[in-house]
Design a protein around this motif. Structure first.
Motif, PDB file in Angstrom:
ATOM      1  N   PHE A  98       0.826  -1.194   0.000  1.00  0.00           N
ATOM      2  CA  PHE A  98       0.000   0.000   0.000  1.00  0.00           C
ATOM      3  C   PHE A  98       0.863   1.248   0.000  1.00  0.00           C
ATOM      4  O   PHE A  98       1.845   1.320   0.733  1.00  0.00           O
ATOM      5  CB  PHE A  98      -0.917   0.026   1.239  1.00  0.00           C
ATOM      6  CG  PHE A  98      -1.865  -1.126   1.286  1.00  0.00           C
ATOM      7  CD1 PHE A  98      -3.056  -1.078   0.587  1.00  0.00           C
ATOM      8  CD2 PHE A  98      -1.578  -2.264   2.028  1.00  0.00           C
ATOM      9  CE1 PHE A  98      -3.947  -2.141   0.622  1.00  0.00           C
ATOM     10  CE2 PHE A  98      -2.456  -3.331   2.073  1.00  0.00           C
ATOM     11  CZ  PHE A  98      -3.640  -3.264   1.367  1.00  0.00           C
ATOM     12  N   ASN A  99       0.480   2.213  -0.786  1.00  0.00           N
ATOM     13  CA  ASN A  99       1.151   3.504  -0.809  1.00  0.00           C
ATOM     14  C   ASN A  99       0.395   4.392   0.181  1.00  0.00           C
ATOM     15  O   ASN A  99      -0.575   5.065  -0.175  1.00  0.00           O
ATOM     16  CB  ASN A  99       1.123   4.098  -2.217  1.00  0.00           C
ATOM     17  CG  ASN A  99       1.885   5.394  -2.310  1.00  0.00           C
ATOM     18  OD1 ASN A  99       2.071   6.098  -1.317  1.00  0.00           O
ATOM     19  ND2 ASN A  99       2.311   5.738  -3.509  1.00  0.00           N
ATOM     20  N   GLU A 100       0.817   4.352   1.436  1.00  0.00           N
ATOM     21  CA  GLU A 100       0.096   5.037   2.504  1.00  0.00           C
ATOM     22  C   GLU A 100       0.054   6.544   2.305  1.00  0.00           C
ATOM     23  O   GLU A 100      -0.947   7.185   2.625  1.00  0.00           O
ATOM     24  CB  GLU A 100       0.691   4.670   3.864  1.00  0.00           C
ATOM     25  CG  GLU A 100       0.459   3.209   4.209  1.00  0.00           C
ATOM     26  CD  GLU A 100       1.047   2.817   5.545  1.00  0.00           C
ATOM     27  OE1 GLU A 100       1.307   3.703   6.390  1.00  0.00           O
ATOM     28  OE2 GLU A 100       1.234   1.604   5.759  1.00  0.00           O
ATOM     29  N   ASP A 101       1.118   7.111   1.774  1.00  0.00           N
ATOM     30  CA  ASP A 101       1.129   8.560   1.525  1.00  0.00           C
ATOM     31  C   ASP A 101       0.056   8.932   0.511  1.00  0.00           C
ATOM     32  O   ASP A 101      -0.677   9.900   0.689  1.00  0.00           O
ATOM     33  CB  ASP A 101       2.500   9.024   1.033  1.00  0.00           C
ATOM     34  CG  ASP A 101       3.586   8.899   2.095  1.00  0.00           C
ATOM     35  OD1 ASP A 101       3.228   8.903   3.299  1.00  0.00           O
ATOM     36  OD2 ASP A 101       4.765   8.799   1.731  1.00  0.00           O
ATOM     37  N   MET A 136      -2.625   7.163  -0.223  1.00  0.00           N
ATOM     38  CA  MET A 136      -3.930   6.902   0.380  1.00  0.00           C
ATOM     39  C   MET A 136      -4.364   8.083   1.242  1.00  0.00           C
ATOM     40  O   MET A 136      -5.514   8.535   1.162  1.00  0.00           O
ATOM     41  CB  MET A 136      -3.877   5.625   1.220  1.00  0.00           C
ATOM     42  CG  MET A 136      -3.751   4.367   0.394  1.00  0.00           C
ATOM     43  SD  MET A 136      -3.344   2.888   1.361  1.00  0.00           S
ATOM     44  CE  MET A 136      -4.669   2.805   2.530  1.00  0.00           C
ATOM     45  N   GLU A 158      -6.935   9.139  10.015  1.00  0.00           N
ATOM     46  CA  GLU A 158      -6.514   8.135  10.992  1.00  0.00           C
ATOM     47  C   GLU A 158      -7.395   8.181  12.231  1.00  0.00           C
ATOM     48  O   GLU A 158      -7.774   7.137  12.768  1.00  0.00           O
ATOM     49  CB  GLU A 158      -5.045   8.339  11.349  1.00  0.00           C
ATOM     50  CG  GLU A 158      -4.118   8.007  10.189  1.00  0.00           C
ATOM     51  CD  GLU A 158      -2.661   8.228  10.499  1.00  0.00           C
ATOM     52  OE1 GLU A 158      -2.287   8.216  11.695  1.00  0.00           O
ATOM     53  OE2 GLU A 158      -1.877   8.407   9.547  1.00  0.00           O
TER      54      GLU A 158
END
Length: 163
Positions: free
Chosen positions: A16-19, A21, A101
């Protein structure tokens, strides 16, 4: 069974590319209801009324091409005042309400997305998988016993014809 094994391989290798997302979660309007919920809880004003106010503010923001995270407390207060409501919120309240979050952590209801809730769902699913595996194993043993018994009967029948 093959589908489950394939899914296990796919899921175990997902990255996953959290940034990205986070960027997408912040840049769209998907947290509008969370903002309304936060303000409703903070002000003790009914959710439907707050959602109406937030919806109108968001509609104007969309018309102006303004992202949700750029909406200010003063805009919300101004729209509420037009409806003879005084809302005490700050830009910090809005920032907190729109933090993806924090939104996820807050969702502890059944089916929610908090880590706690997800762990319960995963534990339940794991128990279900183990039950299904035990059931499959039991059925395989029954089939194997039946196959063995059938082979024995067929051999006996063949033996009686050969004499």
């Amino acid at each position: 069974a093959a589908v489950v094994k394939t899914l296990q391989k796919v899921i175990s290798t997902l990255k996953f590319n959290e940034d990205r997302m986070l960027e997408l979660a912040i840049s769209n309007y998907s947290l509008t209801t969370d903002l309304a919920d936060h303000i409703s809880q903070k002000t003790k004003i009914g959710y439907r009324l707050i959602y109406k106010i937030i919806g109108q503010v968001v509609d104007k923001a969309i018309e102006k091409g303004k992202p949700l995270h750029q909406i200010s407390a003063s805009e919300i207060k101004q729209r509420a005042a037009e409806l003879n409501l005084e809302i005490k919120i700050s830009d910090e309240d809005i920032k907190q309400a729109l933090d993806p979050e924090k939104v996820v952590v807050k969702r502890k209801n059944v089916g929610g997305s908090s880590q706690f809730t997800m762990q319960i769902l995963l534990d339940d699913a794991s128990k279900d998988v183990k039950k299904q595996q035990a059931w499959i194993q039991e059925k395989q043993e029954v089939i194997e016993k039946a196959r063995h018994k059938t082979d024995k009967l067929v051999r006996a029948m063949i033996g009686s014809y050969q004499r």
